[in-house]
Motif scaffolding. Sequence first.
Motif, PDB file in Angstrom:
ATOM      1  N   LEU A 241       0.876  -1.163   0.000  1.00 14.42           N
ATOM      2  CA  LEU A 241       0.000   0.000   0.000  1.00 14.42           C
ATOM      3  C   LEU A 241       0.914   1.214   0.000  1.00 14.42           C
ATOM      4  O   LEU A 241       1.719   1.395   0.929  1.00 14.42           O
ATOM      5  N   LEU A 242       0.810   2.015  -1.041  1.00 17.41           N
ATOM      6  CA  LEU A 242       1.718   3.134  -1.263  1.00 17.41           C
ATOM      7  C   LEU A 242       0.986   4.455  -1.074  1.00 17.41           C
ATOM      8  O   LEU A 242      -0.224   4.562  -1.309  1.00 17.41           O
ATOM      9  N   LEU A 243       1.741   5.479  -0.689  1.00 19.13           N
ATOM     10  CA  LEU A 243       1.203   6.832  -0.548  1.00 19.13           C
ATOM     11  C   LEU A 243       2.161   7.814  -1.195  1.00 19.13           C
ATOM     12  O   LEU A 243       3.310   7.950  -0.760  1.00 19.13           O
ATOM     13  N   LEU A 244       1.687   8.483  -2.242  1.00 27.70           N
ATOM     14  CA  LEU A 244       2.452   9.553  -2.878  1.00 27.70           C
ATOM     15  C   LEU A 244       2.081  10.860  -2.200  1.00 27.70           C
ATOM     16  O   LEU A 244       0.964  11.367  -2.353  1.00 27.70           O
ATOM     17  N   GLY A 245       3.007  11.396  -1.404  1.00 28.64           N
ATOM     18  CA  GLY A 245       2.737  12.598  -0.635  1.00 28.64           C
ATOM     19  C   GLY A 245       2.731  13.857  -1.478  1.00 28.64           C
ATOM     20  O   GLY A 245       3.170  13.863  -2.629  1.00 28.64           O
ATOM     21  N   PRO A 246       2.239  14.957  -0.921  1.00 30.24           N
ATOM     22  CA  PRO A 246       2.212  16.231  -1.646  1.00 30.24           C
ATOM     23  C   PRO A 246       3.594  16.699  -2.097  1.00 30.24           C
ATOM     24  O   PRO A 246       3.699  17.465  -3.066  1.00 30.24           O
ATOM     25  N   ASP A 247       4.651  16.238  -1.413  1.00 26.83           N
ATOM     26  CA  ASP A 247       6.006  16.645  -1.800  1.00 26.83           C
ATOM     27  C   ASP A 247       6.586  15.761  -2.905  1.00 26.83           C
ATOM     28  O   ASP A 247       7.742  15.933  -3.298  1.00 26.83           O
ATOM     29  N   GLY A 248       5.799  14.809  -3.404  1.00 20.69           N
ATOM     30  CA  GLY A 248       6.269  13.940  -4.478  1.00 20.69           C
ATOM     31  C   GLY A 248       7.001  12.689  -4.010  1.00 20.69           C
ATOM     32  O   GLY A 248       7.476  11.909  -4.835  1.00 20.69           O
ATOM     33  N   THR A 249       7.090  12.483  -2.697  1.00 28.88           N
ATOM     34  CA  THR A 249       7.759  11.302  -2.170  1.00 28.88           C
ATOM     35  C   THR A 249       6.793  10.118  -2.132  1.00 28.88           C
ATOM     36  O   THR A 249       5.670  10.244  -1.625  1.00 28.88           O
ATOM     37  N   LEU A 250       7.231   8.974  -2.659  1.00 27.53           N
ATOM     38  CA  LEU A 250       6.414   7.768  -2.654  1.00 27.53           C
ATOM     39  C   LEU A 250       6.805   6.922  -1.445  1.00 27.53           C
ATOM     40  O   LEU A 250       7.940   6.447  -1.342  1.00 27.53           O
ATOM     41  N   ASN A 251       5.866   6.738  -0.531  1.00 19.22           N
ATOM     42  CA  ASN A 251       6.125   6.009   0.704  1.00 19.22           C
ATOM     43  C   ASN A 251       5.366   4.679   0.712  1.00 19.22           C
ATOM     44  O   ASN A 251       4.229   4.603   0.241  1.00 19.22           O
ATOM     45  N   THR A 252       6.009   3.651   1.253  1.00 21.52           N
ATOM     46  CA  THR A 252       5.349   2.360   1.449  1.00 21.52           C
ATOM     47  C   THR A 252       4.774   2.342   2.858  1.00 21.52           C
ATOM     48  O   THR A 252       5.507   2.328   3.843  1.00 21.52           O
ATOM     49  N   ILE A 253       3.444   2.331   2.955  1.00 22.20           N
ATOM     50  CA  ILE A 253       2.777   2.352   4.257  1.00 22.20           C
ATOM     51  C   ILE A 253       2.635   0.944   4.814  1.00 22.20           C
ATOM     52  O   ILE A 253       2.905   0.694   5.984  1.00 22.20           O
ATOM     53  N   LEU A 254       2.209   0.003   3.966  1.00 18.50           N
ATOM     54  CA  LEU A 254       2.133  -1.404   4.347  1.00 18.50           C
ATOM     55  C   LEU A 254       2.818  -2.242   3.275  1.00 18.50           C
ATOM     56  O   LEU A 254       2.728  -1.927   2.078  1.00 18.50           O
ATOM     57  N   SER A 255       3.475  -3.308   3.686  1.00 22.80           N
ATOM     58  CA  SER A 255       4.111  -4.227   2.750  1.00 22.80           C
ATOM     59  C   SER A 255       3.801  -5.664   3.150  1.00 22.80           C
ATOM     60  O   SER A 255       3.279  -5.913   4.242  1.00 22.80           O
ATOM     61  N   TYR A 256       4.113  -6.581   2.266  1.00 26.06           N
ATOM     62  CA  TYR A 256       3.816  -8.011   2.457  1.00 26.06           C
ATOM     63  C   TYR A 256       2.314  -8.264   2.566  1.00 26.06           C
ATOM     64  O   TYR A 256       1.869  -9.164   3.279  1.00 26.06           O
ATOM     65  N   LEU A 257       1.548  -7.466   1.824  1.00 27.81           N
ATOM     66  CA  LEU A 257       0.116  -7.707   1.706  1.00 27.81           C
ATOM     67  C   LEU A 257      -0.140  -8.783   0.663  1.00 27.81           C
ATOM     68  O   LEU A 257       0.721  -9.089  -0.171  1.00 27.81           O
ATOM     69  N   LYS A 258      -1.353  -9.324   0.673  1.00 24.07           N
ATOM     70  CA  LYS A 258      -1.760 -10.341  -0.295  1.00 24.07           C
ATOM     71  C   LYS A 258      -3.040  -9.868  -0.988  1.00 24.07           C
ATOM     72  O   LYS A 258      -4.112  -9.885  -0.398  1.00 24.07           O
ATOM     73  N   ALA A 259      -2.883  -9.397  -2.225  1.00 21.86           N
ATOM     74  CA  ALA A 259      -4.008  -8.916  -3.041  1.00 21.86           C
ATOM     75  C   ALA A 259      -4.843  -7.854  -2.328  1.00 21.86           C
ATOM     76  O   ALA A 259      -6.061  -8.012  -2.167  1.00 21.86           O
ATOM     77  N   PRO A 260      -4.247  -6.739  -1.891  1.00 21.99           N
ATOM     78  CA  PRO A 260      -5.047  -5.671  -1.296  1.00 21.99           C
ATOM     79  C   PRO A 260      -5.922  -5.006  -2.354  1.00 21.99           C
ATOM     80  O   PRO A 260      -5.550  -4.911  -3.522  1.00 21.99           O
ATOM     81  N   GLN A 261      -7.072  -4.534  -1.930  1.00 13.65           N
ATOM     82  CA  GLN A 261      -8.036  -3.937  -2.844  1.00 13.65           C
ATOM     83  C   GLN A 261      -8.363  -2.510  -2.399  1.00 13.65           C
ATOM     84  O   GLN A 261      -7.491  -1.679  -2.318  1.00 13.65           O
ATOM     85  N   ALA A 262      -9.627  -2.250  -2.081  1.00 14.27           N
ATOM     86  CA  ALA A 262     -10.070  -0.883  -1.822  1.00 14.27           C
ATOM     87  C   ALA A 262      -9.588  -0.357  -0.474  1.00 14.27           C
ATOM     88  O   ALA A 262      -9.448  -1.102   0.496  1.00 14.27           O
ATOM     89  N   LEU A 263      -9.371   0.953  -0.439  1.00 17.74           N
ATOM     90  CA  LEU A 263      -9.007   1.679   0.777  1.00 17.74           C
ATOM     91  C   LEU A 263     -10.112   2.682   1.061  1.00 17.74           C
ATOM     92  O   LEU A 263     -10.524   3.430   0.175  1.00 17.74           O
ATOM     93  N   LEU A 264     -10.585   2.707   2.298  1.00 20.93           N
ATOM     94  CA  LEU A 264     -11.695   3.578   2.680  1.00 20.93           C
ATOM     95  C   LEU A 264     -11.276   4.479   3.833  1.00 20.93           C
ATOM     96  O   LEU A 264     -10.923   3.991   4.910  1.00 20.93           O
TER      97      LEU A 264
END
Length: 287
Positions: A241-264
């Motif tokens: 699960l990745l987050l591209l911040g307003p400063d343009g930095t791509l951060n990994t918030i969660l890793s080792y997931l298995k087929a993640p889908q929607a985020l609410l």
Amino acid sequence: MPRPAFAGAPLRRTAGLVLALATATLVFFAWQQFYPVRSAEGWSYRALHTGVAKAAALALDGSGDLLVSEELNDGQGRILRIGSGNGRSVVVDGLSKPDGLVATAGGVAFSQEGGEAPVSLLENGAVTPLFTGTNVQGLWLDPGRALYAIEDRKGDGRLLRFDLASHALTTLRDRLTEAESITGCPDGRLFYTEKSKGLVRQLTDDGQDPPLLSGLHEPSFLLCDGRGLWVSEDSTHRARLLLLGPDGTLNTILSYLKAPQALLPLADGKYLLAEGGRNRVLEISVQ
């Protein structure tokens, strides 16, 4: 003639190799299934709801209960309501890969990815078809009451815009390849994914749609909010699960997931993530 003592050695070696390969395969799949999810510094998660078969789409209904789709094919798919105390009920069943949910002013719109099927509106317990698409996966509702839908097809997918007031349906893009999600940001920019190409594209007026992100591993769901642009990778092995911040930095918030889908996103600043590969919904918090 007596059989040479060494005649069975090649067979034993072959059998040993086959057994070793089978054992390694089983170990790999076990590791893939049970290796714990890792969170970035400053973030945490917990399994909030388990036993949700192929959890895919998420939305909140008018009473604040959670709606989650079970992305099963051939009429086995369902939309569940999970209330307080983990009480569960089936809201809609008989679906084929329900894979999009979005709250509207009067109800919830949902799509089906399992072939040609209507995008429908669930309102006051009744289901009303809005328009028909093929393998419609992602849905997004803009503030102007237009519903966007995107088709997950190989080379002939479309990005559609449906006006909820006039019921006018417009094709914004066609010939897309495995486009799975569409979202809009608070600043008005729109983005969509092309999963097999590893791209997140920005929808532009000139039709060029330049990539914002590339080299991703099966990017699927998109969400844009005040924290930035969220991307989940629909991979069964070491997904992120990745987050591209307003400063343009791509951060990994969660890793080792298995087929993640929607985020609410939730009102308290937390998030819910459907992890279809482990049949559960995660709650993500900022520490």
